[in-house]
Enzyme design. Structure first.
Site, mmCIF file in Angstrom:
data_model
loop_
_atom_site.group_PDB
_atom_site.id
_atom_site.type_symbol
_atom_site.label_atom_id
_atom_site.label_comp_id
_atom_site.label_asym_id
_atom_site.label_seq_id
_atom_site.Cartn_x
_atom_site.Cartn_y
_atom_site.Cartn_z
ATOM 1 C CB THR A 1 -20.147 -36.874 24.138
ATOM 2 O OG1 THR A 1 -20.930 -37.954 23.697
ATOM 3 C CG2 THR A 1 -20.869 -35.742 24.690
ATOM 4 C CB ALA B 1 -17.100 -35.776 18.168
ATOM 5 C CB SER C 1 -12.320 -42.068 16.281
ATOM 6 O OG SER C 1 -12.903 -42.555 17.601
ATOM 7 N N GLY C 2 -14.616 -42.956 14.835
ATOM 8 C CA GLY C 2 -15.965 -44.123 14.622
ATOM 9 C C GLY C 2 -17.177 -43.531 14.374
ATOM 10 C CB ILE C 3 -20.848 -44.008 15.317
ATOM 11 C CG1 ILE C 3 -20.779 -45.452 14.848
ATOM 12 C CG2 ILE C 3 -22.055 -43.409 15.089
ATOM 13 C CD1 ILE C 3 -21.557 -46.510 15.760
ATOM 14 N N GLY C 4 -19.114 -41.201 15.832
ATOM 15 C CA GLY C 4 -19.010 -39.822 16.383
ATOM 16 C C GLY C 4 -18.519 -39.008 15.239
ATOM 17 C CE1 TYR D 1 -21.019 -50.382 24.569
ATOM 18 C CE2 TYR D 1 -22.228 -52.391 23.372
ATOM 19 C CZ TYR D 1 -21.864 -50.908 23.411
ATOM 20 O OH TYR D 1 -21.969 -50.377 22.155
#
Length: 340
Positions: free
Chosen positions: A9, A11, A13-16, A194
């Protein structure tokens, strides 16, 4: 050879996205499903991944974990596509309207706790949350509850005693016990939603192991370290990062938690892909780390939580699931009746 099925999930951008790239580098024979809210961005991510892995089996799935209707539809599609899911990476998350607590920032900047403050964000980051159309706090629903509903909805794809599946949560060093309360687990009364939500994922992971290990489903939590992504860049004005980034690279020499790049932040997520889930400690969080020379590795750290609290929280989520799905079903029937 049966391909392992991996669903990620958040997926696009970024870490995904970095995780997906690294998983394909690890094993390009997997069936990779990019589960994203924005289909245009998901298709762009798929195209980028196929450019470097043209023979890869990559599909996309629309899911907005902040909308229960979307989660239920995505679960239905997954059950139509696959007979099992081997890895479910619960990575999607938000930190809306992040602001720096100036008082905490100034008092900690020149203290001995400066590196700890930047590493964990303890007391430093505050957010303004909102209520979703489902009547839930947005950060809680996105980071925790939407994923919980997805897991519950595809249990039949995940639970296989003969060949265990893994749930892998992207948690955070900002997951702090002091920000979470069982009496306000959606964090409607505070300003650190957060941090609360990430501590909640840690609690939930422990409870899921207790309830599902014997059915062949294992859960783990990962801290990617301090990573620069769209989420992180939103904390401060863009011009500020021009000045602070060189300092952050310098600090990384002295602390291994400044992974900085999404590629490095995904280290523990990829490491778990290689492990036998039965051998993992359910009370440990796996940290992505980067040395001053830029070498990536994984450290293990016991989580600061009580198993009794994790069970209480799990039962509260089950109650909330029943209430929320009943409400969703009632709403659907009302719409159907009005259309008819």
């Amino acid at each position: 050879m049966i391909k392992r099925i991996v669903v990620v999930t958040g997926a696009n951008s970024g870490i995904g996205l970095a995780l997906c790239e690294r998983l394909l580098m690890e094993n390009d024979q997997i069936q990779l499903c990019l589960a994203c809210r924005n289909m245009q961005k998901a298709e762009a991510a798929r195209t980028a991944l196929l450019s470097s892995h043209p023979a890869a089996d990559i599909s996309i799935l629309q899911v907005d974990v902040a909308r229960l209707k979307s989660v239920c539809q995505a679960a239905k599609e997954l059950k139509q596509r696959y007979q099992r899911v081997d890895y479910l990476y619960l990575n999607a998350g938000i930190m809306p309207n992040p602001r720096i607590n100036i008082k905490v920032f100034l008092s900690g900047l020149f203290s001995r706790k400066a590196i700890h403050m930047f590493t964990t964000g303890e007391g430093l980051l505050i957010q303004k949350d909102r209520v979703t159309d489902d009547g839930l706090q947005e950060v809680f629903e996105t980071n925790v509850f939407g994923h919980f509903i997805l897991i519950r909805a595809i249990e039949s794809l995940l639970c296989h005693v003969d060949n265990p599946s893994q749930l892998i949560w992207t948690s955070s060093s900002n997951a702090r016990k002091s920000a979470f309360s069982l009496l306000d687990y959606q964090h409607s009364q505070g300003q650190e939603s957060y941090s609360s939500s990430k501590y909640a994922t840690d609690l939930l992971s422990v409870a899921l192991n207790r309830h599902f290990n014997q059915q062949g489903l294992y859960s783990s939590v990962v801290c990617p370290g301090l990573v620069m992504t769209n989420l992180t860049y939103g904390i401060l004005p863009s011009f500020f990062w021009m000045f602070i980034m060189p300092i952050m690279w310098l600090i990384r020499i002295f602390t291994n938690t400044f992974t900085i790049t999404p590629y490095s932040g995904a280290e523990a997520l990829v490491w778990l892909f290689r492990q036998k889930p039965e051998s993992l400690d359910p009370l440990v969080k796996y940290h992505s780390c980067t040395s001053g020379l830029g070498n990536n590795y994984v450290e293990h750290e016991k989580m600061d939580l009580e198993e009794e609290s994790s069970e209480i929280f799990y039962q509260k989520l089950l109650d909330l699931e029943e209430q929320s799905l009943k409400k969703l079903s009632t709403a659907a029937k009302t719409i159907h009746s009005s259309v008819s």
